[in-house]
Motif scaffolding. Structure first.
Motif, mmCIF file in Angstrom:
data_model
loop_
_atom_site.group_PDB
_atom_site.id
_atom_site.type_symbol
_atom_site.label_atom_id
_atom_site.label_comp_id
_atom_site.label_asym_id
_atom_site.label_seq_id
_atom_site.Cartn_x
_atom_site.Cartn_y
_atom_site.Cartn_z
ATOM 1 N N GLY A 109 30.140 -26.881 6.271
ATOM 2 C CA GLY A 109 29.381 -27.625 5.262
ATOM 3 C C GLY A 109 30.283 -28.273 4.226
ATOM 4 N N ALA A 110 31.524 -28.579 4.608
ATOM 5 C CA ALA A 110 32.482 -29.180 3.682
ATOM 6 C C ALA A 110 32.154 -30.647 3.441
ATOM 7 N N ASP A 111 32.761 -31.190 2.367
ATOM 8 C CA ASP A 111 32.573 -32.604 2.045
ATOM 9 C C ASP A 111 33.610 -33.484 2.739
ATOM 10 N N GLY A 112 34.594 -32.838 3.335
ATOM 11 C CA GLY A 112 35.618 -33.607 4.040
ATOM 12 C C GLY A 112 36.447 -32.702 4.926
ATOM 13 N N ALA A 113 37.058 -33.297 5.944
ATOM 14 C CA ALA A 113 37.931 -32.551 6.844
ATOM 15 C C ALA A 113 39.051 -33.471 7.298
ATOM 16 N N THR A 114 40.254 -32.894 7.469
ATOM 17 C CA THR A 114 41.390 -33.673 7.960
ATOM 18 C C THR A 114 41.988 -33.000 9.183
ATOM 19 N N PHE A 115 42.560 -33.832 10.036
ATOM 20 C CA PHE A 115 43.270 -33.345 11.231
ATOM 21 C C PHE A 115 44.727 -33.753 11.045
ATOM 22 N N VAL A 116 45.603 -32.767 10.950
ATOM 23 C CA VAL A 116 47.011 -33.005 10.635
ATOM 24 C C VAL A 116 47.889 -32.551 11.806
ATOM 25 N N LEU A 117 48.892 -33.351 12.148
ATOM 26 C CA LEU A 117 49.869 -32.964 13.163
ATOM 27 C C LEU A 117 51.264 -32.934 12.552
ATOM 28 N N ARG A 118 52.081 -32.007 13.030
ATOM 29 C CA ARG A 118 53.466 -31.949 12.565
ATOM 30 C C ARG A 118 54.275 -33.024 13.266
ATOM 31 N N ASP A 119 54.968 -33.834 12.488
ATOM 32 C CA ASP A 119 55.820 -34.896 13.010
ATOM 33 C C ASP A 119 57.228 -34.646 12.473
ATOM 34 N N LYS A 120 57.968 -33.774 13.176
ATOM 35 C CA LYS A 120 59.301 -33.331 12.751
ATOM 36 C C LYS A 120 59.195 -32.657 11.386
ATOM 37 N N ASP A 121 59.755 -33.273 10.330
ATOM 38 C CA ASP A 121 59.710 -32.658 8.999
ATOM 39 C C ASP A 121 58.618 -33.268 8.129
ATOM 40 N N LYS A 122 57.645 -33.896 8.775
ATOM 41 C CA LYS A 122 56.554 -34.541 8.047
ATOM 42 C C LYS A 122 55.210 -33.991 8.528
ATOM 43 N N CYS A 123 54.213 -34.093 7.629
ATOM 44 C CA CYS A 123 52.829 -33.804 7.987
ATOM 45 C C CYS A 123 52.120 -35.147 8.146
ATOM 46 N N TYR A 124 51.641 -35.397 9.357
ATOM 47 C CA TYR A 124 50.987 -36.668 9.648
ATOM 48 C C TYR A 124 49.479 -36.459 9.674
ATOM 49 N N TYR A 125 48.793 -37.105 8.707
ATOM 50 C CA TYR A 125 47.334 -36.991 8.615
ATOM 51 C C TYR A 125 46.724 -38.005 9.587
ATOM 52 N N VAL A 126 46.423 -37.497 10.804
ATOM 53 C CA VAL A 126 46.006 -38.353 11.919
ATOM 54 C C VAL A 126 44.594 -38.897 11.736
#
Length: 403
Positions: A41-58
């Motif tokens: 029941g959240a107001d938002g959701a994100t799907f994140v992948l690790r891209d080496k030393d970065k967090c990529y918000y896909v």
């Protein structure tokens, strides 16, 4: 949003079924982002992948934009913390937690969040849920979100395997297409280039036979006959090669064909080429008509009947039976003889191009005919197979779906 645990479990089961059909990252993120938000029941959701030393918000599913398409250093964001520490994190008030990069969150609606890693042993990403109001995620909410993340990890691994296999199949298909084109080009070149000199040799042999036959002794005339026959055999091989390599390219012009009529016609044609002293017994059933290309199906009957006649040559009487069997899916036609048969131990060679189970001293041939039959029937989604007993004969079958 239903908050009853049973309803959440039911929704999670549905998500598992949806993910089982996902074949690429886009499909996975689309399913997970929606499911992550609806499960809590959240107001938002994100799907994140690790891209080496970065967090990529896909990808994301939220009441207003978050960080889709952005990359942040793994040490500076909560998704990175969840991945590096391999555990979920619940933050009721983002402005009271030092791990939160406030400046990145200030333009957003986010007041509270929960973040879980995708795969706890060696995290490859994270799933985040966000609320626009103060909210402390419950243990149950964090647990079901972690379950979703675990399922997602397995799905991503399966997607990777599927994509690798698909890439290999595509590569092998392209390589096979190139090889087939090269082989066809070579075959066309060889067969066309051979026709002219072969015609010349045949012409010279005929001149020798006509003009100088009286000057040749019996052995010489026999050698001339053998040379002429060899040239004719080579010409037949060229014709068969052309037929073999053009079969798959020929456009199918299917019409209703009387299989009984065409089989009878070709038996009579082939019978007429045999010595008059040969004794034949030919029986044929009322074969069902078929919707096929007339030219191609003639090749099928000509090769199967021709083989039956040829391999029965050493028998006192040539018995050939043509019939059919009907199944729910197919019509199966067959040609049965009582000739020399073959050893089923060598069956795997039977339909291979240039493969022969009898030597030239026993029976002439070039090993193209059955390969051609198989290629033609395969174009209609049918199959070709055979049964035989050495010295007792053989039965060749071919099926045509929906005939």
């Amino acid at each position: 949003m239903e908050t009853i645990p049973g309803k959440r479990l039911e929704r999670l089961v549905t998500v598992v079924q949806e993910l089982s059909l996902a074949r690429n990252l886009q499909a996975v993120t689309g399913i997970v982002r929606t499911a992550a938000r609806s499960l809590t029941g959240a107001d938002g959701a994100t799907f994140v992948l690790r891209d080496k030393d970065k967090c990529y918000y896909v990808d994301e599913d939220a009441i207003s934009p978050l960080w889709k398409g952005s990359r942040f250093p793994i040490e500076t964001c909560i998704s990175g913390w969840a991945m590096m520490n391999r555990q979920s994190v619940i933050i009721p008030d983002i402005y009271q937690d030092g791990r939160v990069p406030i400046e990145a969150y200030r333009p957003t609606f986010v007041k509270s969040l929960v973040m879980v890693p995708i795969r706890t042993m060696d995290p490859i990403g994270a799933i985040g849920n966000y609320w626009a109001r103060p909210h402390e995620a419950t243990k149950e909410e964090a647990q079901i979100l972690q379950s979703l993340a675990d399922i997602t990890a397995v799905t991503l691994e399966n997607v990777q395997i599927y994509e690798e296999l698909e890439a290999r199949v595509k590569q092998r298909t392209e390589e096979l297409e190139i090889a087939n084109k090269q082989l066809e080009a070579f075959s066309y070149s060889v067969t066309h280039d051979l026709r002219s000199p072969l015609a010349g040799v045949l012409g010279l042999a005929q001149v020798l036979q006509e003009e100088y036959s009286l000057q040749l002794d019996g052995e010489g005339r026999e050698l001339m006959g053998l040379m002429e026959q060899s040239v004719k055999n080579m010409s037949q091989l060229i014709d068969n090669l052309l037929a073999f390599f053009t079969t798959s390219k020929k456009e199918l012009n299917s019409v209703e064909v009387s299989m009984k009529t065409i089989a009878t016609e070709y038996f009579q044609l082939l019978r007429a080429q045999e010595p008059m002293e040969r004794t034949f017994e030919f029986t044929i059933s009322d074969l069902p008509d078929a919707w096929v290309d007339r030219t191609l199906i003639k090749q099928v009957w000509m090769n199967l009947l021709g083989n039956a006649i040829k391999y029965s040559r050493k028998k006192d009487k040539t018995n050939i039976q043509v019939g059919y069997e009907q199944t729910e899916q197919d019509t199966i036609y067959f040609v049965k003889d009582q000739g020399s048969g073959f050893d089923m131990a060598h069956y795997d060679r039977l339909f291979g191009a240039f493969q022969r189970l009898h030597n030239d001293q026993e029976f002439e041939g070039n090993g193209i005919g059955l390969s051609l039959v198989e290629r033609i029937i395969a174009r209609y989604g049918g199959k070709v197979w055979a049964k035989a007993v050495p010295g007792e004969g053989a039965v060749f079958y071919f099926s045509l779906p929906g005939s």
